[in-house]
Motif scaffolding. Structure first.
Motif, PDB file in Angstrom:
ATOM      1  N   SER A  80    -113.759 -69.907  85.723  1.00  0.00           N
ATOM      2  CA  SER A  80    -112.735 -70.063  85.057  1.00  0.00           C
ATOM      3  C   SER A  80    -113.140 -67.949  85.222  1.00  0.00           C
ATOM      4  O   SER A  80    -112.656 -67.048  84.997  1.00  0.00           O
ATOM      5  N   ALA A  81    -114.451 -68.093  85.060  1.00  0.00           N
ATOM      6  CA  ALA A  81    -114.907 -66.901  84.586  1.00  0.00           C
ATOM      7  C   ALA A  81    -115.163 -66.528  86.040  1.00  0.00           C
ATOM      8  O   ALA A  81    -115.195 -64.770  85.326  1.00  0.00           O
ATOM      9  N   THR A 121    -110.565 -60.926  89.804  1.00  0.00           N
ATOM     10  CA  THR A 121    -109.171 -60.075  89.467  1.00  0.00           C
ATOM     11  C   THR A 121    -109.412 -58.442  89.156  1.00  0.00           C
ATOM     12  O   THR A 121    -108.984 -58.195  89.491  1.00  0.00           O
ATOM     13  N   TYR A 122    -110.533 -58.579  88.745  1.00  0.00           N
ATOM     14  CA  TYR A 122    -111.181 -57.460  88.676  1.00  0.00           C
ATOM     15  C   TYR A 122    -111.602 -56.341  89.393  1.00  0.00           C
ATOM     16  O   TYR A 122    -111.117 -55.330  90.386  1.00  0.00           O
ATOM     17  N   GLN A 148    -113.564 -66.225  88.208  1.00  0.00           N
ATOM     18  CA  GLN A 148    -111.679 -66.266  88.730  1.00  0.00           C
ATOM     19  C   GLN A 148    -111.073 -64.869  88.110  1.00  0.00           C
ATOM     20  O   GLN A 148    -111.152 -63.432  88.358  1.00  0.00           O
ATOM     21  N   THR A 149    -111.704 -64.542  86.781  1.00  0.00           N
ATOM     22  CA  THR A 149    -111.517 -63.707  85.952  1.00  0.00           C
ATOM     23  C   THR A 149    -112.165 -62.770  86.308  1.00  0.00           C
ATOM     24  O   THR A 149    -111.810 -60.844  86.299  1.00  0.00           O
ATOM     25  N   ILE A 150    -113.182 -62.406  86.669  1.00  0.00           N
ATOM     26  CA  ILE A 150    -114.024 -61.715  87.342  1.00  0.00           C
ATOM     27  C   ILE A 150    -113.452 -60.855  88.899  1.00  0.00           C
ATOM     28  O   ILE A 150    -113.647 -59.353  89.035  1.00  0.00           O
ATOM     29  N   ASP A 200    -107.471 -70.802  94.963  1.00  0.00           N
ATOM     30  CA  ASP A 200    -108.340 -70.936  94.449  1.00  0.00           C
ATOM     31  C   ASP A 200    -108.766 -72.594  94.852  1.00  0.00           C
ATOM     32  O   ASP A 200    -107.605 -73.207  94.110  1.00  0.00           O
ATOM     33  N   TYR A 232    -115.664 -73.678  82.943  1.00  0.00           N
ATOM     34  CA  TYR A 232    -115.881 -71.939  82.472  1.00  0.00           C
ATOM     35  C   TYR A 232    -116.640 -71.079  83.299  1.00  0.00           C
ATOM     36  O   TYR A 232    -116.196 -70.196  83.606  1.00  0.00           O
TER      37      TYR A 232
END
Lengths: 735, 235
Positions: free
Chosen positions: A337-338, A344-345, A340-342, A312, A334
């Motif tokens: 990183s948002a 991972t889901y 990234q969070t998405i 990444d 941000y």
């Protein structure tokens, strides 16, 4: 009357705009499809590769002969040889499974390093290197007078006895691993910095595995290196590091177990058949690893490397930017990183069902299939769980028999990376589109709302509270070319037609009266002439009754025309500023004078109350109200006048005891031709009286309302008139 | 010699009834059904008094137009308008037509005779000349001067142009200054068939306006709310 159910247009449009969110969802679906497709393609390519490799190796048994094994005595200086092991090695401190190989262990002594070795320091290493299946195994039997394990809470990992392992692929920087233990058992293995002092990350490496067990005169270490960490070109070096002083914890001695060349080159590890390797070199592909097994499942060669990390692009939190730059960096940080969070889901992780397989089993199944003559493929998670490894196996034939098998592995991370990039682009673009469209929709909807509201207000003010048409044309949106303009124009049209109709209706009583007055006049003059011609008829009771009837018809006509006449007459009326209290008192006095039997009470809250009125008309309105009150008042009750100021209005309450207003009449009572009925049939009740009161009140900028008394049976009429403000301009009609 | 009255009325029944009533009262009567006939008829045969209906056949203001034409023929011809609406009276004033009187339908035939009589009295007294009027029957109250014969009223020396009804109303109030004339009293005084309070208010308003044209500060006619009006000497 405001019935607002549901959402405003603005909200609705925004909700419609939300449909744009289907785009990322669709793209996600699409990307998933694409991934499946790509993976299928990749699998096909892999199986082709495995077939190609197998084809090269068909019917060449010499490649698999033991004779072609490497002769350890012919090794170059910087080549080391791993002997094939008879068994898989269990990392448990029990050396029995090493079989013969342990007995052939070489002995190594410390080499003089930066510091001289203390003469009383006992340190000696016996080292064996071998391979089995997909693993390289190393055994270190260390003779050490002070076994010093890693103290707790000690960050540095060079302050205890440990083993150093260096791997280097050509063209990339060496990877340094330190094996260290706090207690006998599994050792921690860290990727180290250049000085061998600190781990680069606190995360231990799990691809490698090592077990430390204490012996009477030192300790043993068994190390297992998976073959995939080593390509055919990977260089390796190993070294046992001895630390004896528990206080200073300085390195007392180092014992390298791999050849130390002059120019610090690492050694090359030879495990496989060099001839096959040479053949396969031509097939070497990026991010692909090719194994060749003989029919005993022994690895004959392995080439290539797997890249399993999904890199990444790391964006750091901004620190030294300022102003806009800083904001921009923050937003980017941000945002990513948002994302990234998405991810991972939404991005499928390799399933855990695969991850549970032990390392030995990973390609055992397809290898088994291939060795029994069938082509198969499989998937497994990579060891670092970052991606999925696709595997494809193909048997190598010798005539009708099977010589071995080719296993080709490739990580899916290229596909994953593509998936990520695509998704990231789609999400970014969608966000941008969404924001743009939402903004546009919001602006559009706001404009629409404003326009519609303007039209609504214009429409509402076009007709006053009493339902009279004030404006026949709406100016709002009248010139717009779209549907709203259309609506405005049709409302204007409607108003025009409506006002024509209402003016016809309003003129109707007048016209009617006018038309009736002529025949009435005929009857009237005929009666007169009749009584002149036949004198005795003049005294006939029928003449009397006919005249009464005529009078009543005449009064009806008057009543009918009164409102229309009044409206016209009021236009030319000039107003005076008078004290309302005085006016009412005079009025009541006058009324009492002409109707002595009726009692009045006047309650005055404050005086004077100056109003600007046409007194005659106010008196007329009062007449109607008082007549009405008297009509409905219970016998022997007083009509009560109450006068007070309410903010900018003077309010006259006229209260009578008696019957209550029927349900729903309070509003309708002021409409023309609405009558409550009279007790006296001879009295004419066209229901125009209160309508006239309303006209007079509106003309003065006031209002009149009726309601039932709360406390007792009776009705209260409230006439309110604006208080005269000497500062403000008179709003009387200037004719 | 009998006076000649011309009646212009488009409704046959009414016209004939007026004719009968007036002939009984001793007048000669010419009747016309429309403006054209009336104008050509009166050109050759000028009456002493004309009664005009305002609506003539399909002409809304036929009577007004006819009045203008007649005025051109004879500036002194007394003219009575027959109106169907109160507001027409305001329109007559607005149009500044020199009408001597107007009556609202339905007409009371007795009052019609009375009015015609009165108008001829005025005509006669005017014919005698102003100096006789000064001496006879002049009633003076402050600035108000009422001449019963010529049915004329002066305020501060200036003559008001009044209709019969207006004259009678002023006279009845001024005769008893400070006394309230109730609406009922005034209704009788107007000598009309159906009179509403509003009609009275309208008359008083017009009367006040006529005084104010001469004297903007005129305040002698006082409203007694709910009852009627009175003449105030110290307005």
């Amino acid at each position: 009357m405001k019935i607002r159910t549901g959402f405003s247009i603005r909200t609705k449009l925004l909700l419609v705009g939300m449909l744009l969110l289907l785009i990322p969802w669709m793209s996600y679906q699409y990307v998933r499809e694409m991934k499946t497709y790509l993976l299928t393609g990749q699998e096909q390519a892999l199986s082709l590769t495995s077939r190609a490799v197998a084809t090269v190796l068909h019917d060449r048994p010499e490649l698999f002969n033991e004779e072609s094994q490497i002769d350890p005595s012919n090794l170059d200086d910087n080549e080391i040889y791993a002997a094939p092991l008879p068994n898989y090695i269990n990392l448990n401190g029990d050396l029995s499974d090493w079989g013969e190989a342990a007995k052939q262990a070489e002995q190594f002594l410390p080499t003089p390093g930066e510091q001289p070795i203390a003469s009383d320091n006992v340190i000696e290493v016996k080292h064996t290197l071998g391979y089995r299946g997909n693993f390289i195994y190393a055994l270190f039997e260390v003779l050490d007078d002070h076994v010093l394990l890693r103290p707790k809470k000690f960050l540095r990992v060079d302050a205890a006895d440990h083993i150093r392992l260096t791997l280097q692929d050509p063209g990339s920087s060496p990877k340094r691993y330190t094996l260290i233990a706090r207690e006998p058992g599994r050792m921690s293995i860290y990727l180290m910095d250049q000085a061998w002092q600190y781990p680069i990350s606190g995360e231990p490496n799990y691809d490698l595995a090592a077990e430390l067990s204490l012996t009477d005169d030192g300790y043993n270490v068994e190390l297992r290196i998976p073959r995939f960490m080593l390509s055919s070109d990977t260089r390796i070096s190993m070294m046992v590091v001895d630390v004896d002083d528990p206080e200073s914890r300085t390195i007392a001695a180092t014992v390298p177990t791999t050849p130390q060349s002059e120019n610090d080159e690492l050694s090359k590890l030879l495990v496989e058949s060099p001839r096959i390797t040479k053949i396969l070199k031509g097939l070497d592909r990026a991010e692909t690893r090719i194994w060749v097994f003989n029919k005993d499942k022994r690895v004959r060669t392995v080439v290539g490397n797997l890249v399993t990390e999904v890199n990444d692009p790391e964006i750091d939190k901004p620190s030294n930017e300022t102003g806009l730059d800083y904001v921009w960096q923050m937003v980017r940080y941000y945002y990513s990183s948002a994302l990234q969070t998405i991810f991972t889901y939404i991005i499928e992780q390799p399933s855990s069902e695969l991850a549970d397989r032990s390392i030995e089993e990973r390609n055992d199944k397809i290898l088994q299939d291939a060795l029994s003559g069938s082509i198969s493929s499989d998937r497994r998670p990579s060891l670092d769980k970052q991606s999925t490894i696709l595997m494809s196996a193909h048997p190598i034939f010798l005539g009708d028999g099977i010589l071995g098998a080719v296993v080709v592995e490739q990580s899916t991370n290229q596909v994953l990376r593509q998936q990520r990039e695509t998704l990231e682009n789609v999400i970014s673009v969608t966000l941008l589109v969404l924001i743009t469209v939402a903004t546009a929709l919001l602006i559009f909807a706001s404009r629409l709302t404003v326009r519609i509201r303007r039209l609504r207000n214009a429409t509402e003010t076009a007709i006053d509270r009493d339902g009279r048409i004030v404006h026949q044309r709406l100016n709002a949106e009248a010139k717009s070319g779209d549907e709203i303009g259309d609506l405005s124009r049709s409302v204007s049209n409607m108003l025009g037609r409506l006002s024509q109709y209402t003016s016809y209706l309003r003129g109707l009583p007048d016209t009617l009266a006018h038309e009736v007055s002529n025949p009435l006049n005929v009857v009237n003059s005929s009666l007169h002439n009749l009584s002149e011609e036949i004198p005795e008829s003049a005294n006939s009771k029928y003449m009397e009754r006919a005249k009464n009837g005529l009078n009543r018809i005449g009064m009806i006509l008057r009543n009918l025309t009164e409102a229309a006449n009044l409206e016209q007459a009021m236009q030319s009326e000039t107003r005076e500023t008078v004290d309302l209290i005085e006016l009412i008192e005079n009025y009541v006095d006058g009324y009492s004078f002409s109707n002595p039997e009726q009692r009045f009470e006047v309650l005055i809250h404050s005086r004077p109350i100056m109003v600007e009125i046409a007194p005659d008309y106010i008196a007329q309105a009062l007449d109607k109200l008082v007549d009405n009150a008297i009509d409905f008042a219970a016998p022997d009750t007083a009509i009560v006048f109450k006068l007070r100021r309410l903010d900018n209005f003077a309010q006259i309450d006229i209260i009578n005891q008696g019957s209550r207003l029927p349900e729903g009449m309070a509003e309708r009572i002021f409409e023309p031709l609405v009558s409550l009925g009279r007790k006296d049939a001879q009295k004419i009740s066209l229901g125009m009286g209160l309508y006239i009161v309303k006209l007079i009140a509106s003309f003065h900028g006031g209002d009149v309302i009726a309601r039932n008394l709360l406390s007792s049976d009776g009705v209260i009429f409230s006439l309110s008139l604006p208080i005269h403000d000497p500062q403000s301009q008179s709003y009387a009609y200037q004719n | 010699m009998a006076r000649k009255v011309a009646i212009v009325e488009d409704d046959f029944d009414q016209r004939e009834n007026y004719r009968d009533a007036l002939e009984k009262s001793g007048y000669l009567v010419d009747t016309y059904a429309n403006r054209r006939e009336a104008l050509s008829g009166m050109r050759s045969n000028m009456p002493d008094l004309a009664i005009l209906d305002i609506m003539l056949e399909n002409e809304m203001d036929g009577g007004f137009d006819l009045c203008r034409d007649l005025r051109a023929l004879s500036p002194t011809l007394p003219i009575i308008f027959l109106t169907a609406r109160d507001t027409d009276i305001d329109r007559v004033s607005g149009l500044r037509l020199d009408a001597w009187d107007y009556l609202t339908k339905p007409l009371n035939m007795q009052y019609l005779s009375v009015r015609i009589n009165s108008l001829f009295r005025i005509v006669d007294s005017l014919a005698l000349g102003p100096e006789t009027n000064q001496r006879n029957n002049a009633m003076v109250i402050n600035d108000l001067e009422i001449n019963e014969d010529s049915m004329s009223i002066r305020w501060k020396g200036k003559e008001l142009s009044l209709t019969l009804t207006e004259f009678w109303l002023i006279e009845s109030m001024a005769r008893h200054p400070g006394h309230v004339k109730t609406y009922e009293n005034m209704m009788t005084i107007t000598r009309q068939s159906y009179v509403e309070r509003n009609t009275i208010n309208g008359y008083i308003r017009r009367i006040r306006n006529k005084f104010k044209e001469i004297d903007p500060n005129f305040k002698h006619i006082q409203t007694v709310f709910g009852v009627g009006y009175k003449w105030n000497t110290d307005g």
